[in-house]
Design an enzyme around this catalytic site. Structure first.
Site, PDB file in Angstrom:
ATOM      1  N   LEU A   1       0.818  -1.229   0.000  1.00 25.90           N
ATOM      2  CA  LEU A   1       0.000   0.000   0.000  1.00 25.90           C
ATOM      3  C   LEU A   1       0.850   1.277   0.000  1.00 25.90           C
ATOM      4  O   LEU A   1       0.359   2.345   0.348  1.00 25.90           O
ATOM      5  CB  LEU A   1      -1.003   0.014   1.161  1.00 25.90           C
TER       6      LEU A   1
ATOM      7  N   TYR B   1      15.299   2.372 -13.963  1.00 24.15           N
ATOM      8  CA  TYR B   1      14.020   1.649 -13.905  1.00 24.15           C
ATOM      9  C   TYR B   1      14.009   0.525 -14.947  1.00 24.15           C
ATOM     10  O   TYR B   1      13.757  -0.653 -14.624  1.00 24.15           O
ATOM     11  CB  TYR B   1      12.867   2.635 -14.128  1.00 24.15           C
TER      12      TYR B   1
ATOM     13  N   ILE C   1       5.400  20.608 -20.819  1.00 24.25           N
ATOM     14  CA  ILE C   1       5.851  19.661 -21.859  1.00 24.25           C
ATOM     15  C   ILE C   1       7.355  19.474 -21.669  1.00 24.25           C
ATOM     16  O   ILE C   1       8.125  20.425 -21.823  1.00 24.25           O
ATOM     17  CB  ILE C   1       5.531  20.208 -23.266  1.00 24.25           C
TER      18      ILE C   1
ATOM     19  N   ARG D   1       4.775   8.294 -27.640  1.00 23.40           N
ATOM     20  CA  ARG D   1       4.555   7.079 -26.860  1.00 23.40           C
ATOM     21  C   ARG D   1       3.346   6.326 -27.418  1.00 23.40           C
ATOM     22  O   ARG D   1       2.477   6.881 -28.075  1.00 23.40           O
ATOM     23  CB  ARG D   1       4.258   7.418 -25.383  1.00 23.40           C
TER      24      ARG D   1
ATOM     25  N   ARG E   1      13.026  15.653 -19.565  1.00 24.45           N
ATOM     26  CA  ARG E   1      13.114  14.894 -18.322  1.00 24.45           C
ATOM     27  C   ARG E   1      14.189  13.821 -18.521  1.00 24.45           C
ATOM     28  O   ARG E   1      14.203  13.145 -19.558  1.00 24.45           O
ATOM     29  CB  ARG E   1      11.745  14.246 -18.057  1.00 24.45           C
TER      30      ARG E   1
HETATM   31  N1  LIG Z   1       1.930   2.489 -15.649  1.00 20.07           N
HETATM   32  C1  LIG Z   1       2.601   2.201 -16.765  1.00 20.07           C
HETATM   33  O1  LIG Z   1       2.453   2.877 -17.784  1.00 20.07           O
HETATM   34  C2  LIG Z   1       3.530   1.022 -16.813  1.00 20.07           C
HETATM   35  C3  LIG Z   1       4.184   0.747 -18.031  1.00 20.07           C
HETATM   36  C4  LIG Z   1       5.032  -0.358 -18.092  1.00 20.07           C
HETATM   37  C5  LIG Z   1       5.228  -1.169 -16.980  1.00 20.07           C
HETATM   38  N2  LIG Z   1       4.594  -0.865 -15.815  1.00 20.07           N
HETATM   39  C6  LIG Z   1       4.813  -1.759 -14.664  1.00 20.07           C
HETATM   40  O2  LIG Z   1       3.549  -2.255 -14.250  1.00 20.07           O
HETATM   41  C7  LIG Z   1       3.509  -2.453 -12.844  1.00 20.07           C
HETATM   42  C8  LIG Z   1       2.308  -1.754 -12.265  1.00 20.07           C
HETATM   43  O3  LIG Z   1       2.356  -0.367 -12.596  1.00 20.07           O
HETATM   44  P1  LIG Z   1       1.280   0.636 -11.993  1.00 20.07           P
HETATM   45  O4  LIG Z   1       1.293   1.841 -12.871  1.00 20.07           O
HETATM   46  O5  LIG Z   1       0.044  -0.100 -11.736  1.00 20.07           O
HETATM   47  O6  LIG Z   1       2.010   1.030 -10.626  1.00 20.07           O
HETATM   48  P2  LIG Z   1       1.385   1.234  -9.176  1.00 20.07           P
HETATM   49  O7  LIG Z   1       2.414   1.957  -8.384  1.00 20.07           O
HETATM   50  O8  LIG Z   1       0.031   1.837  -9.264  1.00 20.07           O
HETATM   51  O9  LIG Z   1       1.240  -0.255  -8.637  1.00 20.07           O
HETATM   52  C9  LIG Z   1       2.278  -0.959  -8.030  1.00 20.07           C
HETATM   53  C10 LIG Z   1       1.727  -1.543  -6.743  1.00 20.07           C
HETATM   54  O10 LIG Z   1       2.742  -2.334  -6.124  1.00 20.07           O
HETATM   55  C11 LIG Z   1       2.810  -2.018  -4.744  1.00 20.07           C
HETATM   56  N3  LIG Z   1       4.189  -2.282  -4.338  1.00 20.07           N
HETATM   57  C12 LIG Z   1       5.315  -1.655  -4.760  1.00 20.07           C
HETATM   58  N4  LIG Z   1       6.382  -2.195  -4.193  1.00 20.07           N
HETATM   59  C13 LIG Z   1       5.952  -3.207  -3.388  1.00 20.07           C
HETATM   60  C14 LIG Z   1       6.593  -4.132  -2.533  1.00 20.07           C
HETATM   61  N5  LIG Z   1       7.913  -4.131  -2.364  1.00 20.07           N
HETATM   62  N6  LIG Z   1       5.833  -5.020  -1.857  1.00 20.07           N
HETATM   63  C15 LIG Z   1       4.480  -5.024  -1.999  1.00 20.07           C
HETATM   64  N7  LIG Z   1       3.820  -4.166  -2.798  1.00 20.07           N
HETATM   65  C16 LIG Z   1       4.552  -3.267  -3.485  1.00 20.07           C
HETATM   66  C17 LIG Z   1       2.381  -0.566  -4.645  1.00 20.07           C
HETATM   67  O11 LIG Z   1       1.861  -0.215  -3.370  1.00 20.07           O
HETATM   68  C18 LIG Z   1       1.322  -0.484  -5.727  1.00 20.07           C
HETATM   69  O12 LIG Z   1       0.034  -0.783  -5.235  1.00 20.07           O
HETATM   70  C19 LIG Z   1       4.849  -1.954 -12.323  1.00 20.07           C
HETATM   71  O13 LIG Z   1       5.692  -3.072 -12.124  1.00 20.07           O
HETATM   72  C20 LIG Z   1       5.373  -1.076 -13.438  1.00 20.07           C
HETATM   73  O14 LIG Z   1       6.760  -1.054 -13.471  1.00 20.07           O
HETATM   74  C21 LIG Z   1       3.748   0.215 -15.707  1.00 20.07           C
HETATM   75  O1  LIG Z   2       3.971  16.413 -16.930  1.00 13.47           O
HETATM   76  C1  LIG Z   2       4.400  15.689 -17.839  1.00 13.47           C
HETATM   77  C2  LIG Z   2       4.468  14.281 -17.714  1.00 13.47           C
HETATM   78  C3  LIG Z   2       5.002  13.552 -18.769  1.00 13.47           C
HETATM   79  N1  LIG Z   2       5.442  14.185 -19.890  1.00 13.47           N
HETATM   80  C4  LIG Z   2       5.986  13.403 -21.015  1.00 13.47           C
HETATM   81  O2  LIG Z   2       4.987  12.521 -21.450  1.00 13.47           O
HETATM   82  C5  LIG Z   2       5.559  11.284 -21.905  1.00 13.47           C
HETATM   83  C6  LIG Z   2       4.915  10.134 -21.167  1.00 13.47           C
HETATM   84  O3  LIG Z   2       5.335  10.207 -19.803  1.00 13.47           O
HETATM   85  P1  LIG Z   2       4.739   9.285 -18.644  1.00 13.47           P
HETATM   86  O4  LIG Z   2       5.404   9.715 -17.383  1.00 13.47           O
HETATM   87  O5  LIG Z   2       3.257   9.324 -18.706  1.00 13.47           O
HETATM   88  O6  LIG Z   2       5.171   7.830 -19.060  1.00 13.47           O
HETATM   89  P2  LIG Z   2       6.626   7.247 -19.397  1.00 13.47           P
HETATM   90  O7  LIG Z   2       6.711   7.100 -20.879  1.00 13.47           O
HETATM   91  O8  LIG Z   2       7.699   8.006 -18.730  1.00 13.47           O
HETATM   92  O9  LIG Z   2       6.621   5.856 -18.639  1.00 13.47           O
HETATM   93  C7  LIG Z   2       5.579   4.892 -18.717  1.00 13.47           C
HETATM   94  O10 LIG Z   2       5.869   3.962 -19.704  1.00 13.47           O
HETATM   95  C8  LIG Z   2       7.144   3.403 -19.599  1.00 13.47           C
HETATM   96  C9  LIG Z   2       7.284   2.455 -20.748  1.00 13.47           C
HETATM   97  O11 LIG Z   2       7.131   3.154 -21.950  1.00 13.47           O
HETATM   98  C10 LIG Z   2       7.401   2.792 -18.209  1.00 13.47           C
HETATM   99  O12 LIG Z   2       7.151   1.447 -18.140  1.00 13.47           O
HETATM  100  C11 LIG Z   2       6.775   3.529 -17.041  1.00 13.47           C
HETATM  101  O13 LIG Z   2       6.515   2.670 -15.947  1.00 13.47           O
HETATM  102  C12 LIG Z   2       5.504   4.178 -17.384  1.00 13.47           C
HETATM  103  O14 LIG Z   2       5.189   5.094 -16.357  1.00 13.47           O
HETATM  104  C13 LIG Z   2       7.065  11.409 -21.637  1.00 13.47           C
HETATM  105  O15 LIG Z   2       7.693  11.807 -22.802  1.00 13.47           O
HETATM  106  C14 LIG Z   2       7.166  12.528 -20.605  1.00 13.47           C
HETATM  107  O16 LIG Z   2       8.366  13.260 -20.656  1.00 13.47           O
HETATM  108  C15 LIG Z   2       5.369  15.568 -20.026  1.00 13.47           C
HETATM  109  O17 LIG Z   2       5.763  16.130 -21.042  1.00 13.47           O
HETATM  110  N2  LIG Z   2       4.839  16.270 -18.995  1.00 13.47           N
END
Ligand SMILES: NC(=O)c1ccc[n+]([C@@H]2O[C@H](COP(=O)([O-])OP(=O)(O)OC[C@H]3O[C@@H](n4cnc5c(N)ncnc54)[C@H](O)[C@@H]3O)[C@@H](O)[C@H]2O)c1
Ligand SMILES: O=c1ccn([C@@H]2O[C@H](COP(=O)(O)OP(=O)(O)O[C@H]3O[C@H](CO)[C@H](O)[C@H](O)[C@H]3O)[C@@H](O)[C@H]2O)c(=O)[nH]1
Length: 329
Positions: free
Chosen positions: A33, A141, A207, A221, A282
């Site tokens: 959590l 990451y 941006i 993306r 970023r």
């Molecule tokens: N959101 C994206 O666009 C995206 C893209 C690619 C991969 N991922 C991967 O998908 C997964 C889920 O992403 P999300 O956006 O739902 O993230 P999120 O942070 O909403 O969910 C991750 C959950 O894992 C729990 N958690 C983290 N570390 C923990 C630990 N050590 N023990 C127990 N619980 C733990 C957190 O409390 C959270 O509820 C992640 O592994 C992330 O790297 C996400």
């Molecule tokens: O305020 C903001 C936030 C994001 N961005 C841009 O928007 C794009 C998307 O950014 P996000 O933070 O929404 O997503 P990321 O592409 O950084 O990352 C997401 O996708 C990745 C894979 O592509 C990873 O797995 C990661 O966990 C997941 O959060 C990036 O170019 C970022 O620089 C902005 O310009 N302004």
């Protein structure tokens, strides 16, 4: 026999739990959590609050239940943060997953579906990206997720643990009925931040970088709906349980949208002008990430239901409008 969903109170995890329940599966959630929300776990689903790095907490959940398989979402996942705090990422993502695999081995659990990421590729060699392309992460990451993929490969070879690593591109959107959605605090993802501008909670969207080698200078993306991701996990698990080999799959829509295009579509969906400001790049962001998901379509029989960005953003907007403060009361 139950499926243990680690990180099941988080964004993608809770949508996957919802789909598993809709399909009549027995599900248990394990989550510390730290980022997740207990309100995102459906009533009737057991929630074990614990950390992957705490062997006693894992022993409790593995000891008290008959676990057939793991779906593991638990990780830290912010590209920018990982550049500044790499050791936090190694500790949670690599060591945490190692602790989970040790318990799988000890309790003889043979199947795991693992959340990997497009960030394993780094700057892509070509677009769209296929699974066999070079993996050279540009941020810690992505590096930690790639390390786990390798740990899974060797664990399969040594212990016969079958895995599927799903490399998702950018997860977005919310459940169709709007009862669960994305709620990260602080929020760092593009679409929810733009929607916070539309809700009047932020003045403008920054941006990050307007000088990338892309169509309009902003990062491109591939946005994929969270429910489509959830469905891919279920298909991946079924495939493993039917005797499928360990494998890696990309999950995306195959279409790239620039940051400016995402802002424009959000203006259309919300009717809000969404003021912008141009800000520096970023750290750790590749210019363009677009998936080829042909392998998942062919081998998992996966077909995303949401293939338009407007549809994806509209589903996120439904959640944000009805829950302007997320799960907070
Ligand atoms: N959101 C994206 O666009 C995206 C893209 C690619 C991969 N991922 C991967 O998908 C997964 C889920 O992403 P999300 O956006 O739902 O993230 P999120 O942070 O909403 O969910 C991750 C959950 O894992 C729990 N958690 C983290 N570390 C923990 C630990 N050590 N023990 C127990 N619980 C733990 C957190 O409390 C959270 O509820 C992640 O592994 C992330 O790297 C996400
Ligand atoms: O305020 C903001 C936030 C994001 N961005 C841009 O928007 C794009 C998307 O950014 P996000 O933070 O929404 O997503 P990321 O592409 O950084 O990352 C997401 O996708 C990745 C894979 O592509 C990873 O797995 C990661 O966990 C997941 O959060 C990036 O170019 C970022 O620089 C902005 O310009 N302004």
């Amino acid at each position: 026999m139950a499926i243990l969903v680690c990180g099941g109170a988080g964004y993608i995890g809770s949508h996957t739990v919802a789909r598993l329940i809709e399909k009549g599966k027995d599900v248990i959630v394990f989550d510390n959590l730290q980022k997740g929300h207990k309100e995102a776990v459906p009533e009737g689903v057991a929630l074990y609050v614990g950390d992957l790095r705490d062997p006693e907490a894992l022993d409790k959940v593995f000891g008290e239940n008959d676990i057939e398989a793991i779906i593991d979402f638990a990780a830290d996942s912010l590209v920018g943060e990982s550049v500044g705090e790499p050791l936090k990422y190694y500790h949670n993502n690599v060591y945490g997953t190692m602790c989970l695999l040790e318990k799988m081995k000890a309790y003889d659990v043979k199947f795991i579906v693992f959340s990997s990421t497009a960030a394993t590729y780094g700057e892509p060699e070509r677009i769209p990206i296929v699974e066999t392309d070079r993996t050279m992460p540009t941020n810690p990451y992505g590096e930690t997720k790639l390390s786990v993929e390798k740990m899974l490969k060797w664990s399969d070879q040594a212990y016969g643990m079958k895995y599927t690593a799903l490399r998702y591109f950018n997860a977005a959107g919310a459940h169709a009925d709007g009862h669960i959605g994305e709620d990260h605090a602080p929020e760092s993802h593009l679409i929810p931040i733009i929607l916070q501008v539309a809700l009047g909670q932020r003045e403008k969207i920054s941006i990050f970088g307007s000088d990338y080698p892309t169509k309009d200078g902003t990062c491109v993306r591939d946005y994929i709906h969270v429910t489509d991701l959830a469905d891919a996990h279920i298909l991946a698990l079924e495939r493993l349980q039917k005797g499928g080999d360990s494998a890696v799959f990309n999950l995306g829509n195959g279409t790239g949208f620039s940051v400016k295009e995402v802002i424009e579509v959000t203006r259309t969906v919300t009717g809000h002008p969404i003021p912008v400001e141009e800000a520096p790049r970023r750290a750790g962001d590749p210019a363009t990430l677009i998936a080829s998901s042909d392998k998942a379509m062919k081998e998992l029989n996966w077909k995303p239901a949401y293939n338009g960005l407007e549809q994806i953003i509209a589903s996120a907007w439904k959640w944000h409008e009805s829950h302007p403060n997320g799960y907070a009361k």
